[in-house]
Design an enzyme around this catalytic site. Structure first.
Site, PDB file in Angstrom:
ATOM      1  N   LYS A  46      97.049 -49.967 -48.246  1.00 35.93           N
ATOM      2  CA  LYS A  46      97.410 -51.439 -49.286  1.00 35.93           C
ATOM      3  C   LYS A  46      97.836 -51.865 -50.513  1.00 35.93           C
ATOM      4  O   LYS A  46      98.543 -52.296 -50.201  1.00 35.93           O
ATOM      5  CB  LYS A  46      95.566 -51.372 -49.594  1.00 35.93           C
ATOM      6  CG  LYS A  46      95.752 -53.038 -50.229  1.00 35.93           C
ATOM      7  CD  LYS A  46      94.252 -52.489 -51.066  1.00 35.93           C
ATOM      8  CE  LYS A  46      93.965 -54.228 -51.701  1.00 35.93           C
ATOM      9  NZ  LYS A  46      92.932 -53.752 -52.761  1.00 35.93           N
ATOM     10  N   GLU A  62      92.168 -36.079 -48.555  1.00 35.27           N
ATOM     11  CA  GLU A  62      93.014 -37.332 -48.518  1.00 35.27           C
ATOM     12  C   GLU A  62      92.584 -38.151 -50.721  1.00 35.27           C
ATOM     13  O   GLU A  62      91.339 -37.925 -50.689  1.00 35.27           O
ATOM     14  CB  GLU A  62      92.563 -38.472 -48.109  1.00 35.27           C
ATOM     15  CG  GLU A  62      93.474 -39.877 -48.269  1.00 35.27           C
ATOM     16  CD  GLU A  62      94.029 -40.888 -48.262  1.00 35.27           C
ATOM     17  OE1 GLU A  62      93.370 -41.205 -46.538  1.00 35.27           O
ATOM     18  OE2 GLU A  62      94.211 -42.140 -48.895  1.00 35.27           O
ATOM     19  N   ASP A 100      99.436 -43.044 -58.649  1.00 35.61           N
ATOM     20  CA  ASP A 100      99.727 -44.056 -59.434  1.00 35.61           C
ATOM     21  C   ASP A 100     101.548 -43.241 -59.710  1.00 35.61           C
ATOM     22  O   ASP A 100     101.129 -41.795 -60.896  1.00 35.61           O
ATOM     23  CB  ASP A 100      98.340 -44.117 -60.371  1.00 35.61           C
ATOM     24  CG  ASP A 100      97.140 -44.492 -60.216  1.00 35.61           C
ATOM     25  OD1 ASP A 100      97.149 -45.543 -59.437  1.00 35.61           O
ATOM     26  OD2 ASP A 100      96.637 -44.236 -60.722  1.00 35.61           O
TER      27      ASP A 100
HETATM   28  C1  LIG Z   1      97.659 -46.925 -56.318  1.00 33.69           C
HETATM   29  S1  LIG Z   1      96.106 -46.474 -55.927  1.00 33.69           S
HETATM   30  C2  LIG Z   1      96.763 -46.376 -53.910  1.00 33.69           C
HETATM   31  C3  LIG Z   1      95.431 -46.425 -52.751  1.00 33.69           C
HETATM   32  C4  LIG Z   1      95.531 -46.309 -52.059  1.00 33.69           C
HETATM   33  N1  LIG Z   1      96.258 -44.836 -51.639  1.00 33.69           N
HETATM   34  C5  LIG Z   1      96.767 -46.749 -51.181  1.00 33.69           C
HETATM   35  O1  LIG Z   1      97.486 -46.352 -50.530  1.00 33.69           O
HETATM   36  O2  LIG Z   1      96.482 -47.713 -51.149  1.00 33.69           O
HETATM   37  C6  LIG Z   1      96.227 -44.991 -56.661  1.00 33.69           C
HETATM   38  C7  LIG Z   1      94.759 -44.926 -56.244  1.00 33.69           C
HETATM   39  O3  LIG Z   1      94.471 -43.135 -56.619  1.00 33.69           O
HETATM   40  C8  LIG Z   1      92.745 -43.428 -57.334  1.00 33.69           C
HETATM   41  N2  LIG Z   1      93.083 -42.243 -58.469  1.00 33.69           N
HETATM   42  C9  LIG Z   1      93.404 -42.880 -59.764  1.00 33.69           C
HETATM   43  N3  LIG Z   1      93.641 -41.993 -60.517  1.00 33.69           N
HETATM   44  C10 LIG Z   1      92.243 -40.820 -59.483  1.00 33.69           C
HETATM   45  C11 LIG Z   1      91.785 -39.347 -59.981  1.00 33.69           C
HETATM   46  N4  LIG Z   1      91.918 -39.083 -60.675  1.00 33.69           N
HETATM   47  N5  LIG Z   1      91.156 -39.031 -58.661  1.00 33.69           N
HETATM   48  C12 LIG Z   1      90.570 -39.593 -58.114  1.00 33.69           C
HETATM   49  N6  LIG Z   1      91.557 -40.730 -57.895  1.00 33.69           N
HETATM   50  C13 LIG Z   1      92.163 -41.313 -58.457  1.00 33.69           C
HETATM   51  C14 LIG Z   1      93.093 -45.263 -57.526  1.00 33.69           C
HETATM   52  O4  LIG Z   1      90.865 -44.984 -58.329  1.00 33.69           O
HETATM   53  C15 LIG Z   1      93.746 -45.578 -57.026  1.00 33.69           C
HETATM   54  O5  LIG Z   1      92.285 -46.384 -56.267  1.00 33.69           O
END
Ligand SMILES: C[S@@+](CC[C@H](N)C(=O)[O-])C[C@H]1O[C@@H](n2cnc3c(N)ncnc32)[C@H](O)[C@@H]1O
Length: 278
Positions: A236, A82, A157
């Site tokens: 979340k 994930e 993101d």
């Molecule tokens: C918009 S949040 C969604 C988090 C979770 N999946 C949710 O739906 O609540 C996107 C997540 O991707 C992580 N993220 C961003 N760039 C990343 C990377 N290069 N590798 C791993 N995680 C990353 C961020 O830290 C963030 O927690």
């Protein structure tokens, strides 16, 4: 080992406006996370205590070395990644619902990871591990071709500004790389609340020749013929989107096992009323 407390985290909102675009070296998917203008996330005392107890067994920093999941989990089982697991809502619930799966959560945001660590300890989950670092490094350098039963990307993101679209995780290169890392019959499961990104994801994913789009109906969340669930809890970020009325778009692609028609013919069977995650 690098002290995880010494590494900066990405912003909680996931909209990583501080990312440095000056990265070199071509094939990376996300901007290099270590270059984010980021803040350290302070952990609460209980989070830190849980981290200290649990991390050596369940957590690792991303590194340029192959991932030996069988040795890490102490068993051979289908491996699912994930990517961007945030605070771990989906990872924790799906690990509990799929004890036959070795689930690896990949995340850069330390307080989110800390909540996931606490959840693993609280729930006594033995089939969830955490890789802390850049998902691009994991896919490119740690995961062998044809070795994953599944990849999940929930609410990545969106990088809404046009000039930032190149930073989006889900672009053509990513779909090709994920397709290569999936085993035959493996699935890619994506959800987003961002309408423009959803269109982009659908278009780019459908254009990847090594993947076949599977029908997805939010009322029926299991893909027949796969040992993996596509059922999941509200995450979340999804919860925040729902509060302001943004609907979720959801997609599943499969890497065909013997031919495109085998996977394309798979049907989704379980009804929402049977969902153990709600
Ligand atoms: C918009 S949040 C969604 C988090 C979770 N999946 C949710 O739906 O609540 C996107 C997540 O991707 C992580 N993220 C961003 N760039 C990343 C990377 N290069 N590798 C791993 N995680 C990353 C961020 O830290 C963030 O927690």
């Amino acid at each position: 080992m690098t002290d995880p407390r010494a590494v900066d985290a990405a912003p909680e909102n996931g909209l990583s406006d501080g990312a440095d675009e000056s990265r070199s070296g071509g094939s990376r998917l996300y901007p290099r996370v270590t270059s984010f203008r980021s803040r350290r996330g302070a952990l609460t005392e209980p989070q830190q205590a849980s981290w200290d107890r649990m991390w050596p067994g369940i957590g690792r920093e991303v590194a340029d070395e192959p991932l030996d999941a069988t040795s890490w989990f102490g068993r051979s089982a289908p491996v699912v990644l994930e990517i961007g697991s945030g605070t771990g809502t989906a990872a924790l619930a799906m690990a509990a619902a799929e004890p036959h799966v070795n689930l690896v959560a990949v995340e850069v945001y330390r307080p989110g990871i800390a909540q996931t660590v606490q959840g693993i300890e609280r729930e006594g989950l033995s089939n969830l591990r955490i890789l802390r670092g850049d998902a691009a490094d994991v896919l490119e350098n740690m995961v062998a071709p044809g070795s994953l039963a599944g990849v999940r990307v929930f609410f990545p993101d969106p990088w809404p500004k046009a000039r930032h679209h190149k930073r989006r995780l889900l672009k053509a290169d990513t779909f090709a790389l994920v397709a290569d890392r999936l085993e035959p019959g493996g699935i890619l499961h994506v959800a987003t609340d961002h309408a423009d990104y959803a269109e982009w994801i659908e278009e780019v994913g459908d254009a990847e020749p090594a993947l076949t789009r599977l029908p997805f109906d939010s009322e029926r969340r299991t893909v027949e013929g796969s040992s993996l669930s596509v059922d999941r809890p509200v995450t979340k970020f999804e919860g925040k989107a729902q509060q302001v009325g943004r609907p979720t778009s959801e997609f599943v692609w499969g890497r065909p096992s013997t031919g495109a028609t085998d996977v394309a013919a798979a049907t989704i069977t379980r009804r929402e009323s049977e969902n153990p995650l709600r």
